[in-house]
Scaffold this active site. Structure first.
Site, PDB file in Angstrom:
ATOM      1  N   SER A  64      -6.387   8.664 -23.644  1.00  0.00           N
ATOM      2  CA  SER A  64      -5.529   9.351 -24.615  1.00  0.00           C
ATOM      3  C   SER A  64      -6.059  10.698 -25.078  1.00  0.00           C
ATOM      4  CB  SER A  64      -5.305   8.461 -25.837  1.00  0.00           C
ATOM      5  OG  SER A  64      -4.467   7.388 -25.500  1.00  0.00           O
ATOM      6  N   LYS A  67      -3.935  13.579 -24.238  1.00  0.00           N
ATOM      7  CA  LYS A  67      -2.710  13.902 -24.989  1.00  0.00           C
ATOM      8  C   LYS A  67      -2.839  15.216 -25.765  1.00  0.00           C
ATOM      9  CE  LYS A  67      -1.675   8.956 -25.212  1.00  0.00           C
ATOM     10  NZ  LYS A  67      -1.707   7.733 -26.031  1.00  0.00           N
ATOM     11  N   TYR A 191       2.434  10.209 -16.928  1.00  0.00           N
ATOM     12  CA  TYR A 191       1.627   9.729 -18.065  1.00  0.00           C
ATOM     13  C   TYR A 191       0.383   8.959 -17.590  1.00  0.00           C
ATOM     14  CZ  TYR A 191       0.259   6.957 -22.088  1.00  0.00           C
ATOM     15  OH  TYR A 191      -0.487   6.357 -23.076  1.00  0.00           O
ATOM     16  N   TYR A 243      -5.008   7.017 -34.400  1.00  0.00           N
ATOM     17  CA  TYR A 243      -4.004   5.967 -34.667  1.00  0.00           C
ATOM     18  C   TYR A 243      -4.191   5.408 -36.069  1.00  0.00           C
ATOM     19  CZ  TYR A 243      -4.186   6.850 -29.785  1.00  0.00           C
ATOM     20  OH  TYR A 243      -4.225   7.505 -28.584  1.00  0.00           O
ATOM     21  N   VAL A 261      -9.027   5.146 -24.968  1.00  0.00           N
ATOM     22  CA  VAL A 261      -9.562   3.794 -24.751  1.00  0.00           C
ATOM     23  C   VAL A 261     -10.630   3.728 -23.661  1.00  0.00           C
ATOM     24  CG1 VAL A 261      -7.668   2.404 -25.701  1.00  0.00           C
ATOM     25  CG2 VAL A 261      -7.597   3.126 -23.300  1.00  0.00           C
TER      26      VAL A 261
HETATM   27  O1  DON Z   1      -1.271   4.034 -22.356  1.00  0.00           O
HETATM   28  C1  DON Z   1      -2.330   3.471 -22.614  1.00  0.00           C
HETATM   29  O2  DON Z   1      -2.373   2.392 -23.197  1.00  0.00           O
HETATM   30  C2  DON Z   1      -3.613   4.158 -22.194  1.00  0.00           C
HETATM   31  N1  DON Z   1      -3.396   4.893 -20.977  1.00  0.00           N
HETATM   32  C3  DON Z   1      -4.072   5.139 -23.219  1.00  0.00           C
HETATM   33  C4  DON Z   1      -4.293   4.527 -24.573  1.00  0.00           C
HETATM   34  C5  DON Z   1      -5.374   5.158 -25.341  1.00  0.00           C
HETATM   35  O3  DON Z   1      -6.273   5.776 -24.809  1.00  0.00           O
HETATM   36  C6  DON Z   1      -5.376   4.874 -26.792  1.00  0.00           C
HETATM   37  N2  DON Z   1      -6.536   5.472 -27.407  1.00  0.00           N
HETATM   38  N3  DON Z   1      -7.390   5.058 -28.102  1.00  0.00           N
END
Ligand code: DON
Length: 309
Positions: A64, A67, A191, A243, A261
């Site tokens: 993420s 983003k 994405y 978040y 993540v």
């Molecule tokens: O879409 C997802 O769930 C992962 N590709 C990215 C989520 C993420 O990195 C949330 N961050 N802490």
């Protein structure tokens, strides 16, 4: 400068001694394989130097954190009309939550929750085939990092595609409201590949430097985004970048930051530095456990919090 290097070395040593490192992300099988014992940190300064400690040269999945770059790219293409599709309020919900989307008629709260980033990916896709849009994102990040070695980890992209039902639900739901306009598999292709970009701390800190320098890349003197846009991206990072852990991160660290993540965090000390930290173990909200602690220690020892000492 010696002092900053000394602080980074101390922080890396303290991280190495930690037993409670959090849990690596389990829902993307390829990420679940990553060794949780790793820790890296890099600080990029406006004069071009990058100071590092720990595993700062090991590439990890930025997830993420990407983003921030897709938001910057999309704002450059569309300008403020982007905000008709996506909001800029903290969600107070998990990053992959669907509940607010129904209440708020398919308009995601902000561009950093999964729904918001999927809507931004849809905007970047306009006028492109999915592969071209992915190429544009990678080229942008390579340019910011000043490093053509930045690449996509195709195994991570495939792993997430195979386990992407939650994101597919978000995308289909938004398509029913017109927030997503392209075929869902195209949007998710963009994405998932942006999330699967692999970078090391040095590259990531370097790539974020424009946000610490009023939108300018200080090493090439090119303006990546306008100064007021950089200020606003930093504001959204501060409010939404972690978040439903964003309040806690602002309280402990006091910098705009964006987590992923994969265990990476990009944090910006405006006017001073761009910082990338990585440790794969996550706290219950999905943010790097040791990464957050490291940033808390760095801002405390260097007095870099935007809120003062
Ligand atoms: O879409 C997802 O769930 C992962 N590709 C990215 C989520 C993420 O990195 C949330 N961050 N802490």
């Amino acid at each position: 400068m010696d002092r900053l290097q000394h602080v980074l070395d101390e922080i890396a040593e303290e991280a190495a001694a930690q037993d409670d490192r959090g849990l690596v992300a389990q829902y993307i099988p390829e990420l679940a394989k990553v060794d949780p014992k790793q820790f890296g940190i890099a600080v990029a300064l406006p004069d071009g130097r990058v100071l590092t400690a720990g595993n700062a040269a090991t590439a990890f999945s930025i997830q993420s954190v990407s983003k921030v770059f897709t938001l910057s790219l999309a704002l450059g293409k569309l300008g403020d009309s982007l905000w008709t599709r996506v909001g800029r309020e903290p969600s107070g919900n998990p990053f992959n939550s669907i509940v607010q989307l129904e209440q708020e008629k398919g308009r995601p709260r902000n561009p950093f929750i999964n729904a918001g980033a999927i809507a931004v990916a849809d905007l970047i896709l306009s006028g492109h085939e999915p592969r071209e849009a992915i190429g544009e994102i990678v080229r942008f990040i390579r340019y910011l990092a000043d490093d053509d070695a930045v690449r996509i980890d195709e195994r991570v992209a495939a792993s997430e595609t195979a386990h992407g039902d939650r994101n597919a639900s978000l995308a289909h739901f938004m398509r029913s409201f017109g927030t997503v306009t392209h075929p869902v598999d195209h949007v998710l292709g963009v994405y998932f590949h942006q999330c699967a970009i692999a970078m090391n701390c040095r590259q990531l800190a370097r790539a974020g430097l424009f946000l610490a320098c009023q939108g300018r890349n200080p090493l090439t003197s090119s303006q990546v985004v306008t100064a007021h846009r950089a200020r606003r991206i930093n504001a959204i990072m501060l409010m939404c970048g972690h978040y439903d852990g964003s309040g806690e991160f602002a309280y402990r660290v006091g910098l705009p930051g964006k987590s992923g993540v994969g265990g990476g965090i990009l944090a910006i000390a405006p006017g001073t530095a761009s910082i990338a930290v990585w440790s794969p173990g996550l706290d219950p909200v999905g943010n790097s456990k040791l990464g957050s602690t490291a940033l808390e220690q760095l801002t405390k020892r260097m007095q870099w919090s935007v809120f003062g000492s």
